[in-house]
Design a protein around this motif. Structure first.
Motif, short mmCIF file in Angstrom:
data_model
loop_
_atom_site.label_atom_id
_atom_site.label_comp_id
_atom_site.label_asym_id
_atom_site.label_seq_id
_atom_site.Cartn_x
_atom_site.Cartn_y
_atom_site.Cartn_z
N GLY A 184 -8.33 13.35 19.22
CA GLY A 184 -9.55 12.55 19.21
C GLY A 184 -10.45 12.84 18.03
N SER A 185 -10.61 14.13 17.70
CA SER A 185 -11.46 14.46 16.55
C SER A 185 -10.82 14.01 15.24
CB SER A 185 -11.75 15.96 16.53
OG SER A 185 -10.55 16.70 16.43
N TYR A 186 -9.48 14.04 15.18
CA TYR A 186 -8.77 13.57 13.99
C TYR A 186 -9.07 12.09 13.74
CZ TYR A 186 -4.79 12.10 11.10
OH TYR A 186 -4.01 11.56 10.11
N TYR A 187 -8.98 11.27 14.80
CA TYR A 187 -9.24 9.84 14.64
C TYR A 187 -10.72 9.53 14.51
CZ TYR A 187 -4.36 8.76 15.21
OH TYR A 187 -3.01 8.68 15.02
N LEU A 188 -11.57 10.31 15.15
CA LEU A 188 -13.02 10.08 15.01
C LEU A 188 -13.46 10.35 13.58
CD1 LEU A 188 -15.76 9.43 16.22
CD2 LEU A 188 -15.97 11.84 16.89
N LEU A 189 -12.89 11.39 12.96
CA LEU A 189 -13.22 11.71 11.57
C LEU A 189 -12.89 10.55 10.64
CD1 LEU A 189 -14.02 13.89 9.44
CD2 LEU A 189 -11.60 14.51 9.39
N ARG A 190 -11.78 9.88 10.90
CA ARG A 190 -11.36 8.77 10.04
C ARG A 190 -11.93 7.42 10.46
NH1 ARG A 190 -8.71 13.00 9.92
NH2 ARG A 190 -7.35 13.65 8.20
N TYR A 191 -12.34 7.32 11.72
CA TYR A 191 -12.83 6.05 12.25
C TYR A 191 -14.35 5.92 12.09
CZ TYR A 191 -12.95 2.17 15.68
OH TYR A 191 -13.11 0.97 16.29
N ALA A 192 -15.06 7.03 11.95
CA ALA A 192 -16.53 6.99 11.90
C ALA A 192 -17.07 6.14 10.75
CB ALA A 192 -17.09 8.41 11.83
N PRO A 193 -16.51 6.20 9.54
CA PRO A 193 -17.08 5.36 8.47
C PRO A 193 -17.00 3.85 8.74
CG PRO A 193 -15.77 7.11 7.52
CD PRO A 193 -15.54 7.15 9.00
N THR A 194 -16.12 3.42 9.63
CA THR A 194 -16.06 1.98 9.92
C THR A 194 -17.29 1.50 10.68
OG1 THR A 194 -14.86 2.33 11.99
CG2 THR A 194 -13.56 1.99 9.99
N ALA A 195 -18.11 2.43 11.19
CA ALA A 195 -19.35 2.01 11.83
C ALA A 195 -20.25 1.27 10.86
CB ALA A 195 -20.07 3.22 12.42
N LEU A 196 -20.19 1.64 9.58
CA LEU A 196 -20.97 0.90 8.58
C LEU A 196 -20.50 -0.56 8.48
CD1 LEU A 196 -21.28 3.51 5.72
CD2 LEU A 196 -23.09 2.66 7.19
N LEU A 197 -19.19 -0.76 8.57
CA LEU A 197 -18.66 -2.14 8.51
C LEU A 197 -19.05 -2.91 9.75
CD1 LEU A 197 -15.09 -1.37 7.13
CD2 LEU A 197 -17.11 -2.11 5.85
N PHE A 198 -18.96 -2.26 10.93
CA PHE A 198 -19.36 -2.93 12.17
C PHE A 198 -20.84 -3.29 12.15
CE2 PHE A 198 -15.69 -0.76 14.45
CZ PHE A 198 -14.99 -1.93 14.60
N ALA A 199 -21.66 -2.40 11.57
CA ALA A 199 -23.11 -2.60 11.60
C ALA A 199 -23.55 -3.75 10.71
CB ALA A 199 -23.81 -1.32 11.18
N PHE A 200 -22.78 -4.00 9.66
CA PHE A 200 -23.19 -5.06 8.73
C PHE A 200 -22.31 -6.26 8.87
CE2 PHE A 200 -24.94 -1.23 6.92
CZ PHE A 200 -26.23 -1.61 6.68
#
Length: 200
Positions: A184-200
């Motif tokens: 989970g932490s492995y994928y969270l580390l790589r998935y977290a930056p996509t929050a910027l794409l979701f937000a905009f």
């Protein structure tokens, strides 16, 4: 089990708090509303609009909200149709593929949605203002509002995404079961930056 109870208790406290705030504003509005005897004459009242015009205006305001709200469920639908097949094609077993899919689509996505929901709430509340300025052709005020909105969204989401990326292991370990912590932490580390794409 205790996390479920805690989440129900937190939702209850939030609902009671929301009702208290609504009651306070309603009471405040009632005391500030002028009495009927002091109301202006009927000639100053706004003319009634026909129902079809009201419905068209309501639909015109609702369409942007619906389109923005549908974006994330559509992303998840595409993921649910493609991730397992892609992982199986890369040599993983069905159990491994489903475990990775559940981590990506359920647990890490819920963590990512915390800053995204704040950004989405901010953006959705400003859509009527932006629409009104656009239809009134007030371009200077429209540009100022859009720039201010983007700056505010960056101010909220960029620090949250940075914290989720840097603290992926402890955040995932605290929120979810420790047996899935490395994955989970492995994928969270790589998935977290996509929050910027979701937000905009």
């Amino acid at each position: 089990m205790w996390l479920d109870t805690l989440s129900w208790a937190a939702a209850f406290v939030g609902a009671v708090g929301g009702l208290l705030v609504l009651a306070w504003f309603w009471h405040r509005h009632q005391t500030m509303t002028p009495s009927p005897s002091s109301s202006p004459p009927e000639s100053n009242a706004l003319p009634l609009q026909p129902l079809p015009q009201i419905y068209l205006e309501l639909i015109r305001y609702a369409v942007p909200f619906v389109l923005v709200s549908l974006a994330i469920p559509l992303y998840l639908l595409i993921d649910s149709m493609t991730i397992n097949a892609t992982l199986r094609a890369n040599g993983l077993s069905l159990a491994e593929a489903e475990n990775i899919f559940s981590v990506i689509n359920q647990t890490t996505h819920k963590i990512i949605m915390i800053p995204v929901s704040l950004a989405t709430a901010m953006g959705l509340t400003l859509i009527p203002t932006i629409t009104r300025l656009f239809t009134a052709k007030e371009t200077a005020q429209l540009q100022h509002t859009v720039n201010h909105t983007l700056q505010l969204l960056l101010f909220l989401t960029l620090p949250a995404v940075t914290a989720l990326t840097l603290l992926a292991q402890p955040i995932y370990g605290v929120l979810y079961a420790l047996q899935d912590w490395p994955l989970g932490s492995y994928y969270l580390l790589r998935y977290a930056p996509t929050a910027l794409l979701f937000a905009f």
